[in-house]
Design a protein around this motif. Sequence first.
Motif, mmCIF file in Angstrom:
data_model
loop_
_atom_site.group_PDB
_atom_site.id
_atom_site.type_symbol
_atom_site.label_atom_id
_atom_site.label_comp_id
_atom_site.label_asym_id
_atom_site.label_seq_id
_atom_site.Cartn_x
_atom_site.Cartn_y
_atom_site.Cartn_z
ATOM 1 N N GLN A 45 0.826 -1.200 0.000
ATOM 2 C CA GLN A 45 0.000 0.000 0.000
ATOM 3 C C GLN A 45 0.863 1.253 0.000
ATOM 4 O OE1 GLN A 45 -3.565 0.352 -0.219
ATOM 5 N NE2 GLN A 45 -3.106 -1.699 -0.970
ATOM 6 N N GLU A 46 2.003 1.192 0.686
ATOM 7 C CA GLU A 46 2.894 2.354 0.776
ATOM 8 C C GLU A 46 3.803 2.485 -0.438
ATOM 9 O OE1 GLU A 46 4.972 1.848 4.441
ATOM 10 O OE2 GLU A 46 3.274 2.480 5.681
ATOM 11 N N HIS A 47 4.202 1.337 -1.033
ATOM 12 C CA HIS A 47 5.233 1.380 -2.070
ATOM 13 C C HIS A 47 4.817 0.749 -3.393
ATOM 14 C CE1 HIS A 47 8.233 2.740 0.854
ATOM 15 N NE2 HIS A 47 7.744 1.835 1.683
ATOM 16 N N GLY A 48 3.614 0.223 -3.467
ATOM 17 C CA GLY A 48 3.191 -0.463 -4.683
ATOM 18 C C GLY A 48 3.239 0.409 -5.926
ATOM 19 N N LYS A 49 2.957 1.691 -5.784
ATOM 20 C CA LYS A 49 2.939 2.586 -6.936
ATOM 21 C C LYS A 49 4.331 2.809 -7.520
ATOM 22 C CE LYS A 49 -1.312 5.002 -5.652
ATOM 23 N NZ LYS A 49 -1.938 6.303 -5.314
ATOM 24 N N GLU A 50 5.370 2.367 -6.806
ATOM 25 C CA GLU A 50 6.733 2.490 -7.326
ATOM 26 C C GLU A 50 7.034 1.417 -8.366
ATOM 27 O OE1 GLU A 50 9.299 2.355 -3.926
ATOM 28 O OE2 GLU A 50 8.154 3.894 -2.851
ATOM 29 N N PHE A 51 6.150 0.411 -8.467
ATOM 30 C CA PHE A 51 6.353 -0.690 -9.404
ATOM 31 C C PHE A 51 5.393 -0.548 -10.586
ATOM 32 C CE2 PHE A 51 7.254 -2.329 -5.105
ATOM 33 C CZ PHE A 51 8.597 -2.655 -5.258
ATOM 34 N N ASP A 52 5.910 -0.779 -11.788
ATOM 35 C CA ASP A 52 5.088 -0.735 -13.000
ATOM 36 C C ASP A 52 4.424 -2.095 -13.183
ATOM 37 O OD1 ASP A 52 4.008 -0.718 -15.536
ATOM 38 O OD2 ASP A 52 5.733 0.243 -16.467
ATOM 39 N N PRO A 53 3.098 -2.188 -13.021
ATOM 40 C CA PRO A 53 2.433 -3.494 -13.084
ATOM 41 C C PRO A 53 2.455 -4.136 -14.466
ATOM 42 C CG PRO A 53 0.810 -1.733 -12.976
ATOM 43 C CD PRO A 53 2.145 -1.094 -12.754
ATOM 44 N N THR A 54 2.921 -3.397 -15.478
ATOM 45 C CA THR A 54 2.986 -3.979 -16.817
ATOM 46 C C THR A 54 4.320 -4.684 -17.086
ATOM 47 O OG1 THR A 54 3.877 -1.979 -17.881
ATOM 48 C CG2 THR A 54 1.476 -2.156 -17.662
ATOM 49 N N LYS A 55 5.305 -4.468 -16.208
ATOM 50 C CA LYS A 55 6.609 -5.094 -16.487
ATOM 51 C C LYS A 55 7.388 -5.525 -15.246
ATOM 52 C CE LYS A 55 8.980 -0.617 -17.026
ATOM 53 N NZ LYS A 55 9.740 0.245 -17.953
ATOM 54 N N THR A 56 6.817 -5.373 -14.062
ATOM 55 C CA THR A 56 7.514 -5.775 -12.839
ATOM 56 C C THR A 56 7.427 -7.288 -12.652
ATOM 57 O OG1 THR A 56 7.104 -3.662 -11.748
ATOM 58 C CG2 THR A 56 7.561 -5.556 -10.325
ATOM 59 N N SER A 57 8.568 -7.903 -12.444
ATOM 60 C CA SER A 57 8.628 -9.359 -12.279
ATOM 61 C C SER A 57 8.897 -9.711 -10.815
ATOM 62 C CB SER A 57 9.724 -9.955 -13.163
ATOM 63 O OG SER A 57 10.991 -9.396 -12.827
ATOM 64 N N MET A 58 8.344 -10.823 -10.375
ATOM 65 C CA MET A 58 8.500 -11.251 -8.981
ATOM 66 C C MET A 58 8.902 -12.712 -8.920
ATOM 67 S SD MET A 58 5.742 -12.096 -6.128
ATOM 68 C CE MET A 58 6.317 -12.885 -4.617
ATOM 69 N N LEU A 59 9.787 -13.029 -7.990
ATOM 70 C CA LEU A 59 10.190 -14.399 -7.703
ATOM 71 C C LEU A 59 9.733 -14.777 -6.308
ATOM 72 C CD1 LEU A 59 11.864 -17.044 -8.175
ATOM 73 C CD2 LEU A 59 13.841 -15.793 -7.240
ATOM 74 N N GLU A 60 8.988 -15.847 -6.212
ATOM 75 C CA GLU A 60 8.652 -16.454 -4.915
ATOM 76 C C GLU A 60 9.648 -17.584 -4.700
ATOM 77 O OE1 GLU A 60 6.584 -17.408 -1.364
ATOM 78 O OE2 GLU A 60 6.309 -15.685 -2.674
#
Length: 267
Positions: free
Chosen positions: A47-62
Motif C-alpha cells: 500500500q505504501e510502495h506499490g505505486k513504485e512498481f510498473d504493473p505492466t513489467k515488474t517481475s516477482m520471484l517467490e
Amino acid sequence: MEDQEVLSYREETNLHFNSKAYLQRFTDPHDLWYHAAILKCWHTFYQEHGKEFDPTKTSMLEFGGGPTVWDLISVTPFVSSITFTDFADTSRTEIQLWKSKNPDGHNWKPYIEYVVRTLEDNNDPNAVNLREQEIRDKIHQLAPCDARADKPLGDNIQEEFDIIHTNLCLEAVCDDKETFYRYLKNVCQYLKPKGCMLIVTACECHSYQCWKGEDNLHALYLESEDLDMACKTAGLTVLKKHIVQDASAVNATSNSKYYQFTVAQKN
C-alpha cells in the motif's frame, strides 16, 4: 550431474513432505487469525510502495514458497508476472492444483477475502474473485529451487527479478549462521540492482513442525542482528524491519519468540 548428497536430500524431502498436512495450518479460521499480523506486513508495504512498481513489467520471484500463496495476495496487483519456486515437488503440485482450479486444490479464498475486504477495504462484490483469478493468471512459471546450490534455480532460469519474496524458508535448512548468510546471497543473485527483497523469518527459534503432531525439526536460531548481517553479506541494504511479537502471529507449530518482516534493497 547433481551432487549425490543434494539428490538424496531432495528425494528424502519429496518422500516425506506432506503438503496436504502442512496446508491444514491454513484451513481453520483460527489459523487465519494468527497469520493476520504477517498478512498486514505485506499489505502495508505494498500500500505504501506499490505505486513504485510498473504493473505492466515488474517481475516477482517467490523463493521457497511451499504449497502456499498467502504472500501473493497483496503483491499481485503491482506485478506483471510471478515465478513460483519450491524445493518439494509436492508443494509445486499443490500450487498447480490451485492454479488450475482443480477441486483437490486448497481453498485460499478466506485469506484473499481477509486481505481484500478487511485490509484493503474493498467492498466490490467481484473483488475477491477477481484477485483470486489475477493471482492464478500471473503465476506464469512453477520451478524447483535449492538455496544450497550455486545456481539455486538451476540452468533454466537466468533472469533477474524486481521483487523477491522468501518466507520462513532459509532458517529451516541451515545449521549455522555462515551457511544462512551464504544461502541468502545465493538467492540474491536473482534480484535486480535496486530490486526489493521481502523476507519473513522466525527468530529465536530452535525447532518447528511442518504440521501439528509431527516430530520437531531443527531451526537455526537467529536474532534480528543476524538478519542485518545476512543482508549486508548478500549485498542488501535494510530499508525497514518490523518485529511481530503479537501472540496471534506465533504459530503453534514452532517455538519462535517473534517473526521479523524485513524489507531490503540490492545495492
